[in-house]
Design an enzyme around this catalytic site. Structure first.
Site, PDB file in Angstrom:
ATOM      1  N   ASN A 211       7.475 -30.714  34.065  1.00 58.85           N
ATOM      2  CA  ASN A 211       8.538 -30.978  35.034  1.00 58.85           C
ATOM      3  C   ASN A 211       7.961 -31.762  36.206  1.00 58.85           C
ATOM      4  O   ASN A 211       6.781 -32.086  36.223  1.00 58.85           O
ATOM      5  CB  ASN A 211       9.175 -29.652  35.489  1.00 58.85           C
ATOM      6  CG  ASN A 211       8.141 -28.708  36.065  1.00 58.85           C
ATOM      7  OD1 ASN A 211       7.516 -28.998  37.062  1.00 58.85           O
ATOM      8  ND2 ASN A 211       7.929 -27.578  35.393  1.00 58.85           N
ATOM      9  N   ARG A 212       8.778 -32.051  37.192  1.00 54.51           N
ATOM     10  CA  ARG A 212       8.380 -32.985  38.256  1.00 54.51           C
ATOM     11  C   ARG A 212       7.567 -32.343  39.376  1.00 54.51           C
ATOM     12  O   ARG A 212       7.253 -32.996  40.364  1.00 54.51           O
ATOM     13  CB  ARG A 212       9.631 -33.616  38.873  1.00 54.51           C
ATOM     14  CG  ARG A 212      10.373 -34.511  37.922  1.00 54.51           C
ATOM     15  CD  ARG A 212      11.562 -35.149  38.637  1.00 54.51           C
ATOM     16  NE  ARG A 212      12.406 -35.855  37.702  1.00 54.51           N
ATOM     17  CZ  ARG A 212      12.145 -37.069  37.236  1.00 54.51           C
ATOM     18  NH1 ARG A 212      11.056 -37.699  37.621  1.00 54.51           N
ATOM     19  NH2 ARG A 212      12.964 -37.646  36.380  1.00 54.51           N
TER      20      ARG A 212
END
Ligand code: CTP
Length: 398
Positions: A211-212
């Site tokens: 994920n970011r």
């Protein structure tokens, strides 16, 4: 920004080509708000001019123990009393030997013997000098007396050779200095476990789902806890270099993170779960790289363990809620479901807050109520979180 505002540092520079990096250290200390007096040894003066430091620190730069112009006449005692920390960077083999033996044949030697301030040493020298048993014995003696040694790195040396002996980078040295200055802080004696980064769930040997999350907020919390005197374990799946003076445990997947957190929390006072743990992992990662064959590829995902919900014990537990909608309601539910002392909620759809940026706008939810904070640096958010943690620790032990 590390916690050095208003702190009184004596920076001593000895005669190594790395003396030029001491100018950077002086500049970083000044920008961090520290008050810096500088000592240049006779060796340092071969490499660098007092004016370089005076122009940066706007304070005393001294070399001469016998300076007839110093107002009090006891310059070494004044510097010894002024110092909250004596940082020697670079520290040559000769300087280490003089310190170990307690020689008082120049200003630095006299200050080192006169001060009660902790000593932080950043050695720099050729590999053979570093590895020599005499140097190693001096280092052992200094360590035993409580000095912090910021280990030199390996790389290009002044001789043109490559090896151990390069002075650590200024940021590393400042991190160790901040840790030493934080020793009496409000988290002294506490063990703080922090997680950071987005976990990586393997698909095959070369691919993963993630994920970011950048890990920046978790790293800022680890550094802030260190600067407030805590022993810090940072369990990280972020690719950032570990902060100085923090024990970093690299992990990849949620399951690895769970195992590391469970072990670290056996003797923790605080757990801050800033990591963005993947909720799902690939049920059976392929043992070999998946080849592109069919038009469609379906990955079968299974739920990961919830680390925060499963690691419980007599320690303060802080969670994060990264949301894109219904921020408060979702965060309140997580606070309740995971039985937390504090949840730090942020709207990760905002461009100036959340993932990958240096600022964050968060809301604190605790059993006592809700507090919305303004846009702050991640370091400021970290300190606000730790203020709450300190309150909880005090309440528990009251
Ligand atoms: N967390 C955890 N283990 C997981 C998932 C999340 O420990 N498997 C932690 C996170 O580190 C964070 C908090 O729980 O501190 C909230 O994470 P979040 O993903 O927002 O909450 P979830 O409960 O997973 O809810 P959802 O993903 O449905 O929003």
């Amino acid at each position: 920004m590390i916690a050095l505002r208003g702190r009184r540092i004596v920076l001593a520079v000895s005669g190594s080509i790395a003396a030029y990096k001491a100018v950077q250290i002086a500049s970083d200390l000044f920008k961090a708000g520290a008050l810096v007096d500088t000592i240049l040894t006779a060796g340092a003066l071969q490499f660098i001019q007092p004016l370089s430091f005076r122009a940066i620190t706007h304070r005393l730069v001294a070399s001469d123990l016998w300076d007839p112009h110093h107002p009090s006449g006891v310059l070494h005692v004044d510097l010894a009393d002024f110092a909250e920390a004596l940082l020697i960077a670079p520290a040559t083999a000769h300087t280490l030997a003089r310190l170990a033996l307690g020689l008082a044949d120049d200003l630095l030697g006299c200050v080192a013997l006169s001060t009660h301030a902790p000593l932080v040493l950043a050695p720099a020298m050729e590999s053979r000098m570093w590895l020599h048993p005499a140097t190693q014995q001096h280092l052992a003696a200094l360590r035993e007396r409580g000095a912090t040694i910021v280990e030199p790195g390996t790389g290009h040396l002044a001789s043109g050779a490559s090896g151990i002996g390069r002075m650590a980078e200024p940021a590393t040295i400042l991190g160790h200095l901040a840790a030493v200055l934080g020793r009496g802080g409000d988290l002294a004696g506490r063990h703080v476990v922090v997680t950071a980064g987005g976990t990586r769930e393997p698909i095959d040997p070369v691919r993963y789902i993630s994920n970011r999350s950048s890990g920046k907020q978790g790293y800022a919390i680890a550094e802030a806890a260190r600067d407030r005197g805590a022993r810090v374990t940072l369990i990280t799946s972020a690719g950032l270099p570990p902060p100085p003076a923090v024990t970093a445990i690299p992990v990849e997947s949620a399951e690895e993170m769970l195992a590391a957190v469970a072990t670290a929390c056996r003797e923790a006072d605080v757990l801050v779960m800033a990591a963005a743990v993947a909720d799902y992992r690939v049920a059976a990662p392929a043992p070999e790289k998946i080849k592109k064959q069919d038009e469609r590829l379906t990955l079968d995902l299974v739920k990961n363990p919830d680390i925060l919900a499963s690691v419980r014990g007599d320690f303060v537990r802080v969670g994060f809620a990264a949301e894109t909608e219904n921020l408060l309601a979702n965060a309140a539910e997580k606070l309740r479901a995971k039985g937390l002392d504090l949840i730090v909620a942020n709207d990760v759809s905002a461009s100036d807050a959340g993932f990958a940026v240096d600022t964050n706008r968060v809301v604190f939810l605790s059993p006592d109520g809700v507090e919305s904070l303004p846009l702050l640096s991640k370091r400021e958010v970290a300190d606000r979180i730790l203020d709450r943690v300190v309150e909880r620790l005090r309440a528990r032990h009251a």
